[in-house]
Design a protein around this motif. Sequence first.
Motif, PDB file in Angstrom:
ATOM      1  N   LEU A 139      -4.307   5.601   7.848  1.00 53.91           N
ATOM      2  CA  LEU A 139      -5.754   5.393   7.745  1.00 53.91           C
ATOM      3  C   LEU A 139      -6.274   5.971   6.427  1.00 53.91           C
ATOM      4  CD1 LEU A 139      -6.814   6.121  11.439  1.00 53.91           C
ATOM      5  CD2 LEU A 139      -6.756   3.903  10.305  1.00 53.91           C
ATOM      6  N   LYS A 140      -5.636   7.080   6.022  1.00 55.14           N
ATOM      7  CA  LYS A 140      -6.027   7.714   4.768  1.00 55.14           C
ATOM      8  C   LYS A 140      -5.786   6.765   3.590  1.00 55.14           C
ATOM      9  CE  LYS A 140      -5.651  12.245   2.730  1.00 55.14           C
ATOM     10  NZ  LYS A 140      -4.917  13.482   2.635  1.00 55.14           N
ATOM     11  N   GLN A 141      -4.678   6.030   3.646  1.00 55.36           N
ATOM     12  CA  GLN A 141      -4.391   5.062   2.583  1.00 55.36           C
ATOM     13  C   GLN A 141      -5.498   3.999   2.501  1.00 55.36           C
ATOM     14  OE1 GLN A 141      -0.397   3.309   2.648  1.00 55.36           O
ATOM     15  NE2 GLN A 141       0.325   5.134   3.676  1.00 55.36           N
ATOM     16  N   LEU A 142      -5.989   3.579   3.668  1.00 55.29           N
ATOM     17  CA  LEU A 142      -7.044   2.547   3.663  1.00 55.29           C
ATOM     18  C   LEU A 142      -8.297   3.055   2.953  1.00 55.29           C
ATOM     19  CD1 LEU A 142      -6.842   1.122   7.306  1.00 55.29           C
ATOM     20  CD2 LEU A 142      -5.857   0.171   5.226  1.00 55.29           C
ATOM     21  N   VAL A 143      -8.587   4.350   3.153  1.00 55.75           N
ATOM     22  CA  VAL A 143      -9.773   4.933   2.519  1.00 55.75           C
ATOM     23  C   VAL A 143      -9.504   5.130   1.030  1.00 55.75           C
ATOM     24  CG1 VAL A 143     -11.339   6.918   2.480  1.00 55.75           C
ATOM     25  CG2 VAL A 143     -10.394   6.126   4.664  1.00 55.75           C
ATOM     26  N   GLU A 183       4.565  -3.811  10.858  1.00 58.94           N
ATOM     27  CA  GLU A 183       4.833  -4.648   9.686  1.00 58.94           C
ATOM     28  C   GLU A 183       5.365  -3.775   8.544  1.00 58.94           C
ATOM     29  OE1 GLU A 183       4.030  -8.070   9.530  1.00 58.94           O
ATOM     30  OE2 GLU A 183       3.596  -7.905  11.674  1.00 58.94           O
ATOM     31  N   GLU A 184       6.168  -4.397   7.692  1.00 60.11           N
ATOM     32  CA  GLU A 184       6.736  -3.653   6.568  1.00 60.11           C
ATOM     33  C   GLU A 184       5.604  -3.073   5.705  1.00 60.11           C
ATOM     34  OE1 GLU A 184       9.811  -4.698   3.054  1.00 60.11           O
ATOM     35  OE2 GLU A 184      10.135  -5.670   5.009  1.00 60.11           O
ATOM     36  N   ASP A 185       4.614  -3.917   5.401  1.00 55.41           N
ATOM     37  CA  ASP A 185       3.459  -3.447   4.646  1.00 55.41           C
ATOM     38  C   ASP A 185       2.213  -3.709   5.485  1.00 55.41           C
ATOM     39  OD1 ASP A 185       1.429  -2.861   2.929  1.00 55.41           O
ATOM     40  OD2 ASP A 185       1.760  -4.601   1.624  1.00 55.41           O
ATOM     41  N   PHE A 186       1.760  -2.683   6.203  1.00 57.81           N
ATOM     42  CA  PHE A 186       0.647  -2.912   7.132  1.00 57.81           C
ATOM     43  C   PHE A 186      -0.611  -3.377   6.408  1.00 57.81           C
ATOM     44  CE2 PHE A 186      -2.373   0.640   6.745  1.00 57.81           C
ATOM     45  CZ  PHE A 186      -1.669   1.479   5.900  1.00 57.81           C
ATOM     46  N   LYS A 187      -0.711  -3.007   5.117  1.00 59.77           N
ATOM     47  CA  LYS A 187      -1.930  -3.369   4.388  1.00 59.77           C
ATOM     48  C   LYS A 187      -1.999  -4.864   4.072  1.00 59.77           C
ATOM     49  CE  LYS A 187      -0.960   0.186   1.859  1.00 59.77           C
ATOM     50  NZ  LYS A 187      -0.854   1.135   0.758  1.00 59.77           N
ATOM     51  N   SER A 188      -0.824  -5.514   4.117  1.00 51.99           N
ATOM     52  CA  SER A 188      -0.827  -6.961   3.841  1.00 51.99           C
ATOM     53  C   SER A 188      -1.391  -7.748   5.023  1.00 51.99           C
ATOM     54  CB  SER A 188       0.590  -7.441   3.529  1.00 51.99           C
ATOM     55  OG  SER A 188       1.353  -7.384   4.733  1.00 51.99           O
TER      56      SER A 188
END
Length: 593
Positions: A311-315, A523-528
């Motif tokens: 979640l920190k990465q999303l911010v 997923e490998e890259d959740f942000k994708s």
Amino acid sequence: METTGKSVDWTTICYHFDNLSTQNEVPKSLRKFDLMSTNDKSAPHESLNFLEEIIEADLASGKYKTILTRFPPEPNGYLHVGHATSICLNFGLGVKYGGATNLRFDDTNPTTEETEFVDSIIEDVRWLGFEAAKIVYASDYFGQLYEWAKVLILKGKAYVDFSTSVEMAALKGTPTEAGKDSPYRNTSPEENLALFEKMKSGEFPDGHCTLRAKIDMSSPNMIMRDPLLYRIKHAHHHRTGDAWCIYPMYDWAHGQSDSIENITHSICTLEFAPHRELYDWCIAQLGIFPSHQYEFARRNVSYAITSKRKLKQLVEENFVRSWDDPRMPTISGFRRRGYTPASIREFCDRIGLGKREMVADMSLLEFCIREDLNKSSLRRFAVLNPLKVVITNYLEGKIEHLETENNPEAPETGHRPLDFCRDIWMEQDDFMETPLPKYFRLSPGGMVRLKSAYIIHCEEVVKDAAGKITEIHCTYVPESRSGQDTSGLKPKGVIHWLSASDAKTAEVRLYDRLFQVEDPASEEDFKSTINPNSLQVIENALIEPALVGASLGDRFQFTRLGYFCVDPDSTADKMVFNRTVTLKDAWAKEANK
Ligand code: ATP
Ligand code: MG
């Protein structure tokens, strides 16, 4: 869904099951659950979950007179929905059994922890409706833990190890193969004590050596193979500053912190089950209050991430605006989105407790918030995408003072005034020039009722040079006024509207799921998997005057559009509203197409 869930409210579920045509449809997962239960008429109103059974047995046998639980977050991020379930569980047990619950910050890792996170966690727990008996910090116990480490060393049960992490791993063995002793394992207690004191006084650089428990390098439980107790970290701590350069590992801090506070039932998630043996070992070596650890399965939620780190990465990477962005599955995001504490507690209660990992359906949370807001929120009109309507047979300049209900679910909330005049606004979506079959709203030659006002007929569509509809001209039926209707007309559609004389402008933010897949974490890259359309900002929506001046925390149902709350970005000049949830589960409809 596990049927060990506690205090299921069967009457509410059955009511909704019988009324599936009502706005808030029961999520599919819950329907299945309900079918099972209605076949079994003996279904108890409340069954105990396995922790309640343990606690009741402990109280009945006199093992404890009262219980004390704790919620132990690491202050390295904002709390998410997974933590909400743990808060409701720990504090809920404290309340249910007349005991208490501590909020303890597990702040043993100085490099990731910050006061901002501590403050947000305290706020979130309170907002959820729980009061900690004590707010405590593992760092309060650094002195005591250090003294206890020396006790262990003098008993010959701990040693300072200068091996590198690679060397240690090489000697650790495998689950089927015993490990080998470290070359430092047999240093004398006196020498270990001197070395440990040097570690503490800052004579060694980071990673130079560690303190390890001396247990059993051939234990089938890998965690018992001489686990690390202390590491060196010359880092500033958010509370203890530079007082320490050695920090205890989780396993050395957690059980003893529980013991210092006399925690009776220390509840954690399943991944800590193998640590229980070490937890008990440390307490037994020191002969201190015998707290006990119990494990339950993590609860995850579909279409959400439950990891502070992710979640920190999303911010930090600006996928969302902040930790409390209303799309975030954080408690602060839910708060800003307009979720009520009661709806979150209800959600946690309904998903229950189990020993197997489970993924709760996000639509269950949405169901809970609709239930709550349907009862409590005032109704208001807003038009998100306005289309101008001129009522050609209505006197120019005339204003009629009509009124409409504040909340039909709560008649005691009375009525509010609603002005009607010649120029009004309706939703673009409520008009179709060439209507599809079964389109019951307005179209050329058709009629519709303006809620709490009159029936109107569409006479003419006005377009600009480019062929875009700019306004529609209608006539109203004077004898069709709501409550006094003698027209005999029965239009099939009823729509909301605003009069141009008093509508105000506001910003409205509509949210959709942040992730497009059910389990983004796998997923490998959740942000994708982020949904590119998770936020839609309508800068110039129209609202009724009764909404101006609404304060933070106020929640409304915008008739036909969903539940909305006031966003903190609101200013005296412009209100900002967040849509908490739609009236119906749009995704369920999608799935049934
Ligand atoms: P994260 O990976 O998000 O940091 P964590 O488990 O490391 O999660 P902590 O701050 O250590 O977070 O957790 C505090 C408490 O909340 C712990 O007792 C932990 O077991 C519990 N918890 C965290 N996530 C969940 C979850 N998804 N379901 C149930 N309990 C959870
Ligand atoms: Mg953690």
